[in-house]
Design an enzyme around this catalytic site. Sequence first.
Site, PDB file in Angstrom:
ATOM      1  N   TYR A 141       0.815  -1.219   0.000  1.00  0.00           N
ATOM      2  CA  TYR A 141       0.000   0.000   0.000  1.00  0.00           C
ATOM      3  C   TYR A 141       0.850   1.272   0.000  1.00  0.00           C
ATOM      4  O   TYR A 141       0.319   2.368  -0.157  1.00  0.00           O
ATOM      5  CB  TYR A 141      -0.953   0.026   1.201  1.00  0.00           C
ATOM      6  CG  TYR A 141      -1.980  -1.093   1.214  1.00  0.00           C
ATOM      7  CD1 TYR A 141      -2.050  -2.013   0.172  1.00  0.00           C
ATOM      8  CD2 TYR A 141      -2.878  -1.236   2.258  1.00  0.00           C
ATOM      9  CE1 TYR A 141      -2.968  -3.044   0.177  1.00  0.00           C
ATOM     10  CE2 TYR A 141      -3.811  -2.265   2.269  1.00  0.00           C
ATOM     11  CZ  TYR A 141      -3.842  -3.162   1.230  1.00  0.00           C
ATOM     12  OH  TYR A 141      -4.759  -4.189   1.236  1.00  0.00           O
ATOM     13  N   LYS A 191       3.798 -15.163   2.239  1.00  0.00           N
ATOM     14  CA  LYS A 191       3.645 -15.895   0.971  1.00  0.00           C
ATOM     15  C   LYS A 191       5.067 -16.091   0.435  1.00  0.00           C
ATOM     16  O   LYS A 191       5.410 -15.669  -0.683  1.00  0.00           O
ATOM     17  CB  LYS A 191       2.756 -15.064   0.029  1.00  0.00           C
ATOM     18  CG  LYS A 191       2.393 -15.725  -1.280  1.00  0.00           C
ATOM     19  CD  LYS A 191       1.382 -16.848  -1.152  1.00  0.00           C
ATOM     20  CE  LYS A 191       1.111 -17.492  -2.493  1.00  0.00           C
ATOM     21  NZ  LYS A 191       0.367 -18.744  -2.392  1.00  0.00           N
ATOM     22  N   ASP A 224      -2.535 -18.193   1.943  1.00  0.00           N
ATOM     23  CA  ASP A 224      -3.688 -18.888   1.357  1.00  0.00           C
ATOM     24  C   ASP A 224      -4.203 -19.982   2.296  1.00  0.00           C
ATOM     25  O   ASP A 224      -5.418 -20.174   2.448  1.00  0.00           O
ATOM     26  CB  ASP A 224      -3.381 -19.442  -0.047  1.00  0.00           C
ATOM     27  CG  ASP A 224      -1.945 -19.924  -0.208  1.00  0.00           C
ATOM     28  OD1 ASP A 224      -1.146 -19.754   0.740  1.00  0.00           O
ATOM     29  OD2 ASP A 224      -1.616 -20.483  -1.263  1.00  0.00           O
ATOM     30  N   ASP A 248      -4.841  -6.828   6.081  1.00  0.00           N
ATOM     31  CA  ASP A 248      -6.079  -6.143   5.703  1.00  0.00           C
ATOM     32  C   ASP A 248      -7.154  -7.182   5.355  1.00  0.00           C
ATOM     33  O   ASP A 248      -8.289  -7.148   5.855  1.00  0.00           O
ATOM     34  CB  ASP A 248      -5.774  -5.251   4.485  1.00  0.00           C
ATOM     35  CG  ASP A 248      -6.909  -4.318   4.126  1.00  0.00           C
ATOM     36  OD1 ASP A 248      -7.895  -4.259   4.882  1.00  0.00           O
ATOM     37  OD2 ASP A 248      -6.809  -3.641   3.086  1.00  0.00           O
ATOM     38  N   ASP A 252     -10.403  -8.787   7.900  1.00  0.00           N
ATOM     39  CA  ASP A 252     -11.807  -8.638   7.501  1.00  0.00           C
ATOM     40  C   ASP A 252     -12.482 -10.006   7.441  1.00  0.00           C
ATOM     41  O   ASP A 252     -13.641 -10.161   7.827  1.00  0.00           O
ATOM     42  CB  ASP A 252     -11.921  -7.930   6.140  1.00  0.00           C
ATOM     43  CG  ASP A 252     -12.175  -6.435   6.324  1.00  0.00           C
ATOM     44  OD1 ASP A 252     -11.789  -5.903   7.381  1.00  0.00           O
ATOM     45  OD2 ASP A 252     -12.761  -5.809   5.421  1.00  0.00           O
TER      46      ASP A 252
END
Length: 359
Positions: A141, A191, A224, A248, A252
Amino acid sequence: MKANIVLLPGDGIGPEVVTQATRVLESIAKSHSHDFQFSTKKIGGIAIDETGDPLPQDTIDACLKCDAILLGAVGGPKWDDPNAKTRPEAGLLKIRKELGLFANLRPIITFPELLDASPLKREIIDGTDILFFRELTGGLYFGPSGTETLPDGQQRSYSTAVYTTSEVERIVRMAATAARGRRKKVTMVDKANVLEASRLWRRVSAKIMAEEFSDLEYEVVLVDSMAMHLLSRPRSFDVVVTSNMFGDILTDEASMLPGSLGMLPSASLGSSGPGLYEPIHGSAPDIAGKGIANPLATILAAAMLLRHSLHLESEAQLIEKAVRKVLAAGHRTADLVAKGTPSLSTTAITDRVLEQLGV
Ligand code: NAD
């Protein structure tokens, strides 16, 4: 205790829920003889409307000088034009950067009284108590990004995930320190099988954990897989630490475990200076102005403010217990009940919390 608290109500239901959380903070100040001074500043869409800037300098100055910040939410359809010069969310990203708020803490706790409000089965979520540490000022970001037009007329866009050793070290340390006061387990999510920046996370995190936190259980999970495990065995996680974008998305996802966005607080902290506390939900324009927003996430964010910025642990616990008792007594806002079932307004459920606090 004397404390200056900046209120940033923002847009949509932000002002409604911040007003209620402020009532709770005022009642704690009164009952425990603390002196909390509040000042209200603008952020987000309302700040764009009034000053052209989603984070006016006056707001930054007040935040830099205060002890803690309580934020509602920013954004809404009025400011959604993709061609607009600036957006409400730019105010949020900027305040995190200005205050060096590199860690976002999101507790995900399932309330026994609300287990049936979750879309997941009660036997899977019962007893979930996870504390997420999401890195907040680096990664995808904030890395270099842009769009260019290729010779054949196509557009080519890129966003880059960039991390440094010290950015990873400081959040892993903060997460591991918190785990020591909990169930002593840290899960680092990355990852690393694909992304170079994740391989840095893996190396740095392993070193910090081995050298400084060998008393803790440590595991690494690919993002994942984590997306699946959160839904199948959420109870097996204690403290989870991860990068900006993974955090993020995962937080959620995890927010669905307790059943409603309206119950979840968060804290954004730096290594020094004021922390910023907010509910994780947005400005909920669909219900703004109706007086039905659930203020409990913001009230719980106020409890986190007392705990992390003002070091008033017992007052923080009083608020958390009061919220639990209100739920145990069967009081609900509209988001927590089936459509058509009677529910309490934003103000009325706060009145119940204040009653539990004995004021
Ligand atoms: P949202 O969280 O605002 O709302 C999602 C759904 O949850 C809506 O149906 C809403 O009514 C409900 N909801 C949210 N909070 C609630 C509460 N306290 N009580 C009862 N119901 C509640 O997400 P969205 O609709 O995707 O976004 C709306 C706006 O908020 C957008 O402009 C978005 O950019 C912004 N946003 C801001 C933040 C923030 O300020 N930190 C976070 C997320 C979204």
